[in-house]
Scaffold this active site. Structure first.
Site, PDB file in Angstrom:
ATOM      1  CG  HIS A 194       3.938   4.139   8.334  1.00 32.03           C
ATOM      2  ND1 HIS A 194       3.980   4.977   7.243  1.00 32.03           N
ATOM      3  CD2 HIS A 194       3.551   2.930   7.860  1.00 32.03           C
ATOM      4  CE1 HIS A 194       3.619   4.295   6.165  1.00 32.03           C
ATOM      5  NE2 HIS A 194       3.351   3.053   6.516  1.00 32.03           N
ATOM      6  CE  LYS A 231      26.257  -4.342  -9.033  1.00 31.22           C
ATOM      7  NZ  LYS A 231      26.540  -3.363 -10.092  1.00 31.22           N
ATOM      8  NE  ARG A 243      -1.831  -2.160   2.728  1.00 34.16           N
ATOM      9  CZ  ARG A 243      -1.940  -3.425   2.360  1.00 34.16           C
ATOM     10  NH1 ARG A 243      -2.935  -3.805   1.618  1.00 34.16           N
ATOM     11  NH2 ARG A 243      -1.055  -4.326   2.741  1.00 34.16           N
ATOM     12  CB  THR A 244       3.572   2.549   2.113  1.00 38.55           C
ATOM     13  OG1 THR A 244       2.891   2.176   3.310  1.00 38.55           O
ATOM     14  CG2 THR A 244       4.248   3.894   2.326  1.00 38.55           C
ATOM     15  NE  ARG A 296       7.340   0.712   4.482  1.00 39.52           N
ATOM     16  CZ  ARG A 296       6.122   0.193   4.547  1.00 39.52           C
ATOM     17  NH1 ARG A 296       5.942  -1.089   4.305  1.00 39.52           N
ATOM     18  NH2 ARG A 296       5.086   0.945   4.843  1.00 39.52           N
TER      19      ARG A 296
HETATM   20  C1  NCD Z   1       2.124  -0.971   8.113  1.00 36.80           C
HETATM   21  C2  NCD Z   1       3.642  -0.816   8.236  1.00 36.80           C
HETATM   22  O1  NCD Z   1       4.365  -1.035   7.252  1.00 36.80           O
HETATM   23  O2  NCD Z   1       4.063  -0.426   9.306  1.00 36.80           O
HETATM   24  N1  NCD Z   1       1.698  -1.188   6.804  1.00 36.80           N
HETATM   25  C3  NCD Z   1       1.364  -0.123   6.027  1.00 36.80           C
HETATM   26  O3  NCD Z   1       2.189   0.681   5.672  1.00 36.80           O
HETATM   27  N2  NCD Z   1       0.073   0.028   5.717  1.00 36.80           N
HETATM   28  C4  NCD Z   1       1.543  -1.917   9.056  1.00 36.80           C
HETATM   29  C5  NCD Z   1       2.052  -3.340   9.083  1.00 36.80           C
HETATM   30  O4  NCD Z   1       2.965  -3.716   8.358  1.00 36.80           O
HETATM   31  O5  NCD Z   1       1.472  -4.089   9.870  1.00 36.80           O
END
Ligand code: NCD
Length: 309
Positions: free
Chosen positions: A135, A86, A57-58, A107
């Site tokens: 997040h 590498k 999703r992100t 991320r």
């Molecule tokens: C979350 C995350 O990556 O922290 N997912 C997301 O971005 N919607 C929650 C999760 O992984 O449980």
């Protein structure tokens, strides 16, 4: 000049109520704009993504947000196919990527990774999830969903359930909720209670209770925010097995909820909400996922345009 122009978004703590409100208004504006007008917002701009952890999703909502406002995206969704394999450092990767793009979303499994990258990058960095810490764009999306679905945030009773120790969305949401007058109930297994060292500021601004018993609160909640047990962050698999399946929302639980309560989840879900709940009117987690596209488009639009849009 709008306050987000060329700014990093590292922590939800950097955003006050006014900033959150301006993102929410920009989001409503994006939803209402005609597609041709939307596409002018980021015409010719490039979003870079750098994902050192899995994501659906992100990353995709950022890409779809960028397409919605007329920009393009490029990046690394899987570091095993990049020069990181590498041995290239995070700092070199960020430096190079920032030369190819106008804004970057990162991320990474380490706390502090986004702040570190922001110091190196020539272009704004958006934290798309850093370790167990934060997040922020998920919290923006969560707060927007609550506001849109419940028509307000102040005055609500909000239950946050599941893995409160390792779930970074929980920390960002709690910091975001500090801007509002809400009652929060934190419900988790004993071993997954909120990290004390991370609640110092929250404690001063937010009233919350802690419990292991969801039944005690379920009929009184306006918002039930479920989370996944973060298996990958447990140092020991056996500890995970002990808490797996601790809370499962089925239709029996939904029946106990207020008619107009909403169920949210940042997703992915594993087994904490059974699929037969999806068609209940309280289930709003797929709407929540879709709102993420609009909130991220709004944020990108503000970061990329000096005078807003
Ligand atoms: C979350 C995350 O990556 O922290 N997912 C997301 O971005 N919607 C929650 C999760 O992984 O449980």
């Amino acid at each position: 000049m709008n306050g987000f122009f060329q700014k990093d978004v590292i922590s939800i703590r950097d955003l006050g109520k006014e900033e959150l409100d301006s993102i929410f208004s920009a989001t409503e504006k994006i939803i209402g704009l005609d597609p041709n007008q939307r596409r002018e917002i980021a015409r010719g701009k490039v979003l870079g993504y750098l994902f050192f952890e899995p994501s659906t999703r992100t990353r995709l909502s950022f890409q779809s947000a960028m397409a919605l406002i007329g920009g393009t995206s490029l990046g690394i969704a899987d570091v095993s196919s990049s020069a990181v394999q590498k041995g290239e450092s995070l700092s070199d990767t960020v430096r190079v990527m920032s030369g190819y793009t106008d804004v970057l979303v990162l991320r990474h499994p380490l706390d502090g990774s986004s702040r570190f990258s922001a110091e190196i990058s020539q272009k704004p960095i958006i934290n798309g999830g850093s370790g167990t810490e934060e997040h922020p764009t998920q919290a923006i999306q969560d707060l927007f969903t609550i506001k849109r679905e419940k028509k307000k945030i102040d005055g609500l009773k909000i239950g946050i359930v599941g893995d409160l120790k390792y779930g970074r969305t929980v920390y960002s949401l709690l910091h975001g909720l500090c801007n509002y007058n809400v009652d929060v109930h934190l419900i988790s297994p004993e071993s997954l209670k909120i990290r004390k060292d991370s609640t110092y500021d929250i404690k001063k601004k937010l009233s919350y209770t802690e419990s292991t018993n969801l039944d005690e609160y379920i009929d009184d909640l306006d918002v039930l925010y479920m989370t996944r047990i973060q298996k990958e962050r447990f140092p020991d698999e056996e500890e995970y097995v002990k808490v797996r399946g601790s809370y499962v929302i089925g239709l029996d639980m939904v029946k106990k909820m207020k008619e107009d309560a909403i169920i949210l989840h940042p997703l992915p879900r594993i087994d904490e909400i059974s699929t037969d709940v999806d068609s209940s009117k309280q289930a709003k987690y797929f709407e929540q996922a879709e709102y993420g596209k609009y909130t991220r488009a709004a944020l990108l639009g503000l970061i990329l345009n000096k005078n807003g849009f």
